[in-house]
Design a protein around this motif. Structure first.
Motif, PDB file in Angstrom:
ATOM      1  N   PHE A  62      -7.679   0.190  -4.181  1.00  0.00           N
ATOM      2  CA  PHE A  62      -6.456  -0.010  -3.647  1.00  0.00           C
ATOM      3  C   PHE A  62      -5.161   0.160  -4.564  1.00  0.00           C
ATOM      4  CE2 PHE A  62      -8.197  -4.015  -5.185  1.00  0.00           C
ATOM      5  CZ  PHE A  62      -7.036  -4.657  -5.632  1.00  0.00           C
ATOM      6  N   THR A  63      -4.078   0.383  -4.019  1.00  0.00           N
ATOM      7  CA  THR A  63      -2.894   0.209  -4.790  1.00  0.00           C
ATOM      8  C   THR A  63      -1.784  -0.827  -4.371  1.00  0.00           C
ATOM      9  OG1 THR A  63      -3.007   2.737  -4.988  1.00  0.00           O
ATOM     10  CG2 THR A  63      -0.854   1.789  -5.385  1.00  0.00           C
ATOM     11  N   ILE A  64      -1.241  -1.219  -5.408  1.00  0.00           N
ATOM     12  CA  ILE A  64      -0.474  -2.207  -5.197  1.00  0.00           C
ATOM     13  C   ILE A  64       0.927  -1.851  -5.707  1.00  0.00           C
ATOM     14  CG2 ILE A  64       0.428  -4.713  -5.779  1.00  0.00           C
ATOM     15  CD1 ILE A  64      -2.289  -5.682  -6.157  1.00  0.00           C
ATOM     16  N   GLU A  65       2.050  -1.798  -4.798  1.00  0.00           N
ATOM     17  CA  GLU A  65       3.375  -1.258  -5.386  1.00  0.00           C
ATOM     18  C   GLU A  65       4.507  -2.386  -5.148  1.00  0.00           C
ATOM     19  OE1 GLU A  65       3.888   3.178  -5.028  1.00  0.00           O
ATOM     20  OE2 GLU A  65       2.422   2.768  -3.659  1.00  0.00           O
ATOM     21  N   LYS A 135      10.082  -0.562 -11.121  1.00  0.00           N
ATOM     22  CA  LYS A 135       9.230  -0.323 -10.045  1.00  0.00           C
ATOM     23  C   LYS A 135       7.683  -0.376 -10.823  1.00  0.00           C
ATOM     24  CE  LYS A 135      11.782   3.069  -7.317  1.00  0.00           C
ATOM     25  NZ  LYS A 135      11.739   4.452  -7.104  1.00  0.00           N
ATOM     26  N   TYR A 136       6.749  -1.206 -10.158  1.00  0.00           N
ATOM     27  CA  TYR A 136       5.394  -1.323 -10.747  1.00  0.00           C
ATOM     28  C   TYR A 136       4.428  -1.072  -9.711  1.00  0.00           C
ATOM     29  CZ  TYR A 136       8.193  -4.814 -13.447  1.00  0.00           C
ATOM     30  OH  TYR A 136       9.282  -5.348 -14.345  1.00  0.00           O
ATOM     31  N   LYS A 137       3.435  -0.221 -10.326  1.00  0.00           N
ATOM     32  CA  LYS A 137       2.529   0.136  -9.420  1.00  0.00           C
ATOM     33  C   LYS A 137       1.066   0.060 -10.139  1.00  0.00           C
ATOM     34  CE  LYS A 137       0.828   4.743  -7.321  1.00  0.00           C
ATOM     35  NZ  LYS A 137       1.020   6.000  -7.095  1.00  0.00           N
ATOM     36  N   MET A 138       0.213  -0.503  -9.504  1.00  0.00           N
ATOM     37  CA  MET A 138      -1.415  -0.619  -9.899  1.00  0.00           C
ATOM     38  C   MET A 138      -2.165  -0.133  -9.131  1.00  0.00           C
ATOM     39  SD  MET A 138      -2.744  -2.001 -12.350  1.00  0.00           S
ATOM     40  CE  MET A 138      -4.410  -1.199 -12.623  1.00  0.00           C
ATOM     41  N   GLU A 139      -2.871   1.006  -9.675  1.00  0.00           N
ATOM     42  CA  GLU A 139      -3.898   1.628  -8.896  1.00  0.00           C
ATOM     43  C   GLU A 139      -5.537   1.131  -9.410  1.00  0.00           C
ATOM     44  OE1 GLU A 139      -2.102   5.901  -8.123  1.00  0.00           O
ATOM     45  OE2 GLU A 139      -3.418   5.859  -9.619  1.00  0.00           O
ATOM     46  N   PHE A 140      -6.320   0.983  -8.354  1.00  0.00           N
ATOM     47  CA  PHE A 140      -7.633   0.609  -8.714  1.00  0.00           C
ATOM     48  C   PHE A 140      -8.358   1.930  -7.955  1.00  0.00           C
ATOM     49  CE2 PHE A 140      -5.469  -3.398  -9.300  1.00  0.00           C
ATOM     50  CZ  PHE A 140      -6.069  -4.165 -10.178  1.00  0.00           C
ATOM     51  N   ILE A 141      -8.971   2.663  -8.898  1.00  0.00           N
ATOM     52  CA  ILE A 141      -9.632   3.796  -8.138  1.00  0.00           C
ATOM     53  C   ILE A 141     -11.060   3.824  -8.447  1.00  0.00           C
ATOM     54  CG2 ILE A 141      -9.747   6.383  -7.956  1.00  0.00           C
ATOM     55  CD1 ILE A 141      -6.995   6.260  -9.242  1.00  0.00           C
ATOM     56  N   GLY A 167     -15.928  -6.165  -9.746  1.00  0.00           N
ATOM     57  CA  GLY A 167     -14.765  -6.844 -10.214  1.00  0.00           C
ATOM     58  C   GLY A 167     -13.650  -6.893  -8.969  1.00  0.00           C
ATOM     59  N   ILE A 168     -13.823  -6.397  -7.553  1.00  0.00           N
ATOM     60  CA  ILE A 168     -13.149  -6.434  -6.523  1.00  0.00           C
ATOM     61  C   ILE A 168     -14.182  -6.528  -5.439  1.00  0.00           C
ATOM     62  CG2 ILE A 168     -11.580  -5.356  -4.938  1.00  0.00           C
ATOM     63  CD1 ILE A 168     -10.800  -3.495  -7.341  1.00  0.00           C
ATOM     64  N   SER A 169     -13.701  -7.866  -4.592  1.00  0.00           N
ATOM     65  CA  SER A 169     -15.031  -8.051  -3.689  1.00  0.00           C
ATOM     66  C   SER A 169     -14.182  -7.956  -2.482  1.00  0.00           C
ATOM     67  CB  SER A 169     -15.294  -9.664  -3.726  1.00  0.00           C
ATOM     68  OG  SER A 169     -15.808  -9.662  -5.224  1.00  0.00           O
ATOM     69  N   ASN A 170     -14.978  -7.765  -1.071  1.00  0.00           N
ATOM     70  CA  ASN A 170     -14.650  -7.654   0.150  1.00  0.00           C
ATOM     71  C   ASN A 170     -14.835  -9.088   0.721  1.00  0.00           C
ATOM     72  OD1 ASN A 170     -13.722  -5.047   0.085  1.00  0.00           O
ATOM     73  ND2 ASN A 170     -15.317  -4.106   0.879  1.00  0.00           N
ATOM     74  N   ILE A 171     -14.121 -10.011   0.708  1.00  0.00           N
ATOM     75  CA  ILE A 171     -14.082 -11.607   1.131  1.00  0.00           C
ATOM     76  C   ILE A 171     -13.018 -11.818   2.026  1.00  0.00           C
ATOM     77  CG2 ILE A 171     -15.832 -12.189  -0.728  1.00  0.00           C
ATOM     78  CD1 ILE A 171     -13.404 -13.545  -1.820  1.00  0.00           C
ATOM     79  N   ILE A 198       0.830  -2.636  -0.224  1.00  0.00           N
ATOM     80  CA  ILE A 198      -0.773  -2.487  -0.571  1.00  0.00           C
ATOM     81  C   ILE A 198      -1.399  -1.626   0.173  1.00  0.00           C
ATOM     82  CG2 ILE A 198      -2.764  -3.805  -1.063  1.00  0.00           C
ATOM     83  CD1 ILE A 198      -1.376  -6.215  -1.193  1.00  0.00           C
ATOM     84  N   THR A 199      -2.048  -0.612  -0.394  1.00  0.00           N
ATOM     85  CA  THR A 199      -2.667   0.581   0.382  1.00  0.00           C
ATOM     86  C   THR A 199      -4.111   0.571   0.060  1.00  0.00           C
ATOM     87  OG1 THR A 199      -1.828   2.267  -1.177  1.00  0.00           O
ATOM     88  CG2 THR A 199      -0.653   1.891   1.096  1.00  0.00           C
ATOM     89  N   ILE A 200      -4.878   1.114   0.830  1.00  0.00           N
ATOM     90  CA  ILE A 200      -6.538   1.143   0.309  1.00  0.00           C
ATOM     91  C   ILE A 200      -6.468   2.656  -0.169  1.00  0.00           C
ATOM     92  CG2 ILE A 200      -8.854   1.616   1.175  1.00  0.00           C
ATOM     93  CD1 ILE A 200      -8.061  -1.254   1.190  1.00  0.00           C
ATOM     94  N   ASN A 201      -7.139   2.976  -1.057  1.00  0.00           N
ATOM     95  CA  ASN A 201      -7.375   4.181  -1.820  1.00  0.00           C
ATOM     96  C   ASN A 201      -8.657   5.018  -1.245  1.00  0.00           C
ATOM     97  OD1 ASN A 201      -5.079   3.771  -3.521  1.00  0.00           O
ATOM     98  ND2 ASN A 201      -6.527   2.943  -5.290  1.00  0.00           N
ATOM     99  N   VAL A 202      -8.604   6.236  -1.135  1.00  0.00           N
ATOM    100  CA  VAL A 202      -9.960   6.891  -0.869  1.00  0.00           C
ATOM    101  C   VAL A 202     -10.804   6.883  -1.955  1.00  0.00           C
ATOM    102  CG1 VAL A 202     -10.651   9.085   0.121  1.00  0.00           C
ATOM    103  CG2 VAL A 202      -8.457   8.388   0.710  1.00  0.00           C
ATOM    104  N   SER A 203     -12.240   6.784  -1.800  1.00  0.00           N
ATOM    105  CA  SER A 203     -13.013   6.737  -3.070  1.00  0.00           C
ATOM    106  C   SER A 203     -13.213   8.042  -3.673  1.00  0.00           C
ATOM    107  CB  SER A 203     -14.561   6.044  -2.569  1.00  0.00           C
ATOM    108  OG  SER A 203     -14.244   4.931  -1.982  1.00  0.00           O
TER     109      SER A 203
END
Length: 204
Positions: A62-65, A135-141, A167-171, A198-203
């Protein structure tokens, strides 16, 4: 998008989620609306976000901006904290927090994810001028084996690391805030927020 806010309501206590997912925030205590610009946090107010269901696939990446300006960098505070809560005995094990903010007197922005496996993963910037509008942007890919975590400030990549799988859980995350941390030792955020999404990234 999971959630999207632009903080231009101008009045009231409802923060409208523009993503279409109806995750409208509730403004608690005092904040000042700055017409057509954003929301000013004075260290007393914060926003409560509805629970995030476990069906939201954050583990896909996901991405947080967000765009913000910090007024007080002497105290630890969170701009965003999505978690299951806080337990002093089993902190990260139960907390499962995805958050971003600052540590006291560091002038560094931080993004952190703590998992059900009692491990924390974070990306931290170098020292920057947090009191300016940035502007802050964090990508978890998802890279197949873990996550490539990349931090951008004003569209420039400033830090990069790798997270392990888990490190990232679906809970179910039911303790979610803008401007407040689940850690009772942290202060409330003081400064301006102009937008957040916040957006979901494509795997990959």
């Amino acid at each position: 998008k999971i959630m999207s806010y632009n903080f231009i309501e101008g009045s009231g206590t409802t923060i409208i989620d523009k993503s279409g997912n109806s995750l409208n925030g509730l403004l608690v205590n005092s904040c000042e609306w700055i017409l057509d610009k954003g929301l000013k946090f004075d260290g007393n107010g914060y926003i409560v976000i509805p629970q995030l269901k476990s069906t939201i696939p954050l583990s896909n990446g996901f991405t947080i901006e967000y765009e913000a300006k910090f007024n007080d960098t002497s105290k630890a505070s969170r701009v965003l904290d999505l978690a299951t809560g806080y337990d002093t005995g089993q902190s990260n094990l139960l907390k499962c927090s995805i958050n971003t903010g600052i540590k006291a007197n560091t002038n560094k922005i931080e993004f952190l994810s703590s998992s059900v496996y009692n491990k924390s993963y974070k990306v931290v910037s170098d020292t920057i001028d947090l009191k300016s509008k940035n502007k802050y942007k964090m990508e978890f890919i998802d890279n197949g084996n873990g996550y490539d975590a990349k931090l951008y400030i004003n569209n420039i990549k400033v830090s990069e690391t790798t997270f392990n799988k888990g490190g990232i859980s679906n809970i179910l995350r039911s303790s979610n805030f803008i401007g407040k941390s689940n850690n009772p030792l942290d202060s409330l955020f003081t400064g301006m927020l102009y937008n957040m999404k916040i957006t979901i990234n494509v795997s990959k």
